[in-house]
Design a protein around this motif. Structure first.
Motif, mmCIF file in Angstrom:
data_model
loop_
_atom_site.group_PDB
_atom_site.id
_atom_site.type_symbol
_atom_site.label_atom_id
_atom_site.label_comp_id
_atom_site.label_asym_id
_atom_site.label_seq_id
_atom_site.Cartn_x
_atom_site.Cartn_y
_atom_site.Cartn_z
ATOM 1 N N LYS A 63 44.142 -34.629 -7.169
ATOM 2 C CA LYS A 63 44.563 -35.690 -8.011
ATOM 3 C C LYS A 63 45.872 -36.274 -7.552
ATOM 4 O O LYS A 63 45.993 -37.427 -7.565
ATOM 5 C CB LYS A 63 44.889 -34.932 -9.275
ATOM 6 C CG LYS A 63 45.320 -36.158 -10.512
ATOM 7 C CD LYS A 63 45.043 -35.614 -11.823
ATOM 8 C CE LYS A 63 45.598 -36.371 -13.027
ATOM 9 N NZ LYS A 63 44.644 -37.486 -13.029
ATOM 10 N N LYS A 64 46.916 -35.257 -7.047
ATOM 11 C CA LYS A 64 48.187 -35.972 -6.616
ATOM 12 C C LYS A 64 47.922 -36.640 -5.354
ATOM 13 O O LYS A 64 48.534 -37.943 -5.203
ATOM 14 C CB LYS A 64 49.145 -34.787 -6.086
ATOM 15 C CG LYS A 64 50.517 -35.347 -5.791
ATOM 16 C CD LYS A 64 51.363 -34.157 -5.317
ATOM 17 C CE LYS A 64 52.815 -34.696 -5.080
ATOM 18 N NZ LYS A 64 53.786 -33.570 -4.720
ATOM 19 N N GLU B 33 46.774 -44.327 -4.256
ATOM 20 C CA GLU B 33 46.623 -45.578 -5.246
ATOM 21 C C GLU B 33 47.954 -46.285 -5.462
ATOM 22 O O GLU B 33 47.930 -47.719 -5.500
ATOM 23 C CB GLU B 33 45.774 -45.304 -6.539
ATOM 24 C CG GLU B 33 44.332 -44.942 -6.275
ATOM 25 C CD GLU B 33 43.532 -44.288 -7.600
ATOM 26 O OE1 GLU B 33 44.455 -44.196 -8.521
ATOM 27 O OE2 GLU B 33 42.308 -44.004 -7.361
ATOM 28 N N THR B 34 48.829 -45.675 -5.669
ATOM 29 C CA THR B 34 50.260 -46.229 -5.759
ATOM 30 C C THR B 34 50.723 -47.067 -4.685
ATOM 31 O O THR B 34 51.165 -48.264 -4.695
ATOM 32 C CB THR B 34 51.230 -45.160 -6.373
ATOM 33 O OG1 THR B 34 50.756 -44.547 -7.523
ATOM 34 C CG2 THR B 34 52.569 -45.741 -6.448
ATOM 35 N N THR C 181 45.305 -38.701 -4.479
ATOM 36 C CA THR C 181 44.647 -39.864 -5.335
ATOM 37 C C THR C 181 45.505 -40.843 -5.793
ATOM 38 O O THR C 181 45.650 -42.042 -5.542
ATOM 39 C CB THR C 181 43.265 -39.656 -6.011
ATOM 40 O OG1 THR C 181 42.629 -38.679 -5.647
ATOM 41 C CG2 THR C 181 42.755 -40.848 -6.517
ATOM 42 N N THR C 182 46.476 -40.291 -6.587
ATOM 43 C CA THR C 182 47.507 -41.003 -7.278
ATOM 44 C C THR C 182 48.566 -41.645 -6.114
ATOM 45 O O THR C 182 48.889 -42.801 -6.466
ATOM 46 C CB THR C 182 48.418 -40.125 -8.205
ATOM 47 O OG1 THR C 182 47.269 -39.672 -9.129
ATOM 48 C CG2 THR C 182 49.304 -40.941 -8.888
ATOM 49 N N THR C 183 48.947 -40.708 -5.280
ATOM 50 C CA THR C 183 50.048 -41.140 -4.375
ATOM 51 C C THR C 183 49.236 -42.332 -3.272
ATOM 52 O O THR C 183 50.005 -43.437 -3.349
ATOM 53 C CB THR C 183 50.364 -40.181 -3.494
ATOM 54 O OG1 THR C 183 50.825 -39.088 -4.084
ATOM 55 C CG2 THR C 183 51.226 -40.495 -2.183
#
Length: 91
Positions: free
Chosen positions: A39-40, A46-47, A42-44
Protein backbone atom coordinates in the motif's frame (compact mmCIF):
# COMPACT_ATOMS: atom_id res chain seq x y z
CA UNK A 1 0.36 36.55 -16.16
CA UNK A 2 3.59 36.70 -18.11
CA UNK A 3 6.32 34.12 -17.87
CA UNK A 4 10.04 34.80 -18.04
CA UNK A 5 12.15 32.36 -20.01
CA UNK A 6 14.18 31.50 -16.89
CA UNK A 7 10.93 30.58 -15.12
CA UNK A 8 10.11 28.17 -17.94
CA UNK A 9 13.53 26.56 -17.60
CA UNK A 10 13.03 26.08 -13.86
CA UNK A 11 9.54 24.66 -14.39
CA UNK A 12 10.93 22.22 -16.96
CA UNK A 13 13.68 21.15 -14.58
CA UNK A 14 11.10 20.49 -11.87
CA UNK A 15 8.97 18.42 -14.28
CA UNK A 16 12.06 16.48 -15.37
CA UNK A 17 13.01 15.74 -11.76
CA UNK A 18 9.48 14.51 -11.05
CA UNK A 19 9.62 12.30 -14.14
CA UNK A 20 12.94 10.81 -13.04
CA UNK A 21 11.42 10.08 -9.63
CA UNK A 22 8.57 8.15 -11.27
CA UNK A 23 11.05 6.21 -13.42
CA UNK A 24 13.18 5.44 -10.35
CA UNK A 25 10.15 4.13 -8.48
CA UNK A 26 9.07 1.97 -11.44
CA UNK A 27 12.56 0.51 -11.59
CA UNK A 28 12.76 -0.05 -7.82
CA UNK A 29 9.30 -1.55 -7.41
CA UNK A 30 9.13 -3.53 -10.63
CA UNK A 31 6.08 -3.80 -12.90
CA UNK A 32 2.89 -3.81 -10.80
CA UNK A 33 1.49 -6.68 -12.85
CA UNK A 34 4.48 -8.87 -11.93
CA UNK A 35 5.08 -7.74 -8.34
CA UNK A 36 2.47 -7.01 -5.71
CA UNK A 37 3.17 -3.50 -4.48
CA UNK A 38 2.55 -2.66 -0.85
CA UNK A 39 0.00 0.00 0.00
CA UNK A 40 2.87 2.37 0.84
CA UNK A 41 4.58 1.68 -2.51
CA UNK A 42 1.34 2.25 -4.37
CA UNK A 43 0.68 5.51 -2.53
CA UNK A 44 4.26 6.70 -3.07
CA UNK A 45 4.14 5.89 -6.78
CA UNK A 46 0.72 7.47 -7.32
CA UNK A 47 1.78 10.62 -5.48
CA UNK A 48 4.96 10.89 -7.55
CA UNK A 49 3.02 10.26 -10.77
CA UNK A 50 0.44 12.94 -9.93
CA UNK A 51 3.21 15.43 -9.12
CA UNK A 52 4.88 14.73 -12.46
CA UNK A 53 1.57 14.97 -14.32
CA UNK A 54 0.73 18.30 -12.68
CA UNK A 55 4.20 19.78 -13.25
CA UNK A 56 4.19 18.61 -16.87
CA UNK A 57 0.77 20.16 -17.44
CA UNK A 58 1.93 23.42 -15.85
CA UNK A 59 5.07 23.70 -17.99
CA UNK A 60 3.17 22.94 -21.17
CA UNK A 61 0.61 25.61 -20.34
CA UNK A 62 3.30 28.13 -19.40
CA UNK A 63 5.22 27.47 -22.63
CA UNK A 64 2.08 27.93 -24.71
CA UNK A 65 1.32 31.20 -22.94
CA UNK A 66 4.91 32.40 -23.31
CA UNK A 67 4.93 31.51 -27.01
CA UNK A 68 1.72 33.45 -27.54
CA UNK A 69 3.09 36.48 -25.66
CA UNK A 70 6.34 36.38 -27.66
CA UNK A 71 4.56 35.70 -30.97
CA UNK A 72 6.65 32.56 -31.49
CA UNK A 73 5.70 28.98 -32.34
CA UNK A 74 5.21 26.86 -29.21
CA UNK A 75 7.47 24.11 -30.56
CA UNK A 76 10.27 26.64 -30.99
CA UNK A 77 9.88 27.80 -27.37
CA UNK A 78 9.78 24.18 -26.19
CA UNK A 79 13.00 23.40 -28.06
CA UNK A 80 14.70 26.48 -26.60
CA UNK A 81 13.61 25.53 -23.06
CA UNK A 82 14.74 21.94 -23.43
CA UNK A 83 18.08 23.09 -24.86
CA UNK A 84 18.53 25.46 -21.92
CA UNK A 85 17.77 22.60 -19.53
CA UNK A 86 20.39 20.55 -21.34
CA UNK A 87 18.43 17.91 -23.17
CA UNK A 88 17.34 17.30 -26.71
CA UNK A 89 13.83 17.91 -27.98
CA UNK A 90 13.52 14.19 -28.74
CA UNK A 91 13.51 13.26 -25.01
Amino acid sequence: MGHAFEELVEKQRAADQAHHRVDDLRHAYGPPAEHKWSKKQTTTYETAWRAWRDLDRDIRSAMAEYAKEQHRPRQEVETDVKTAVGRTAAE
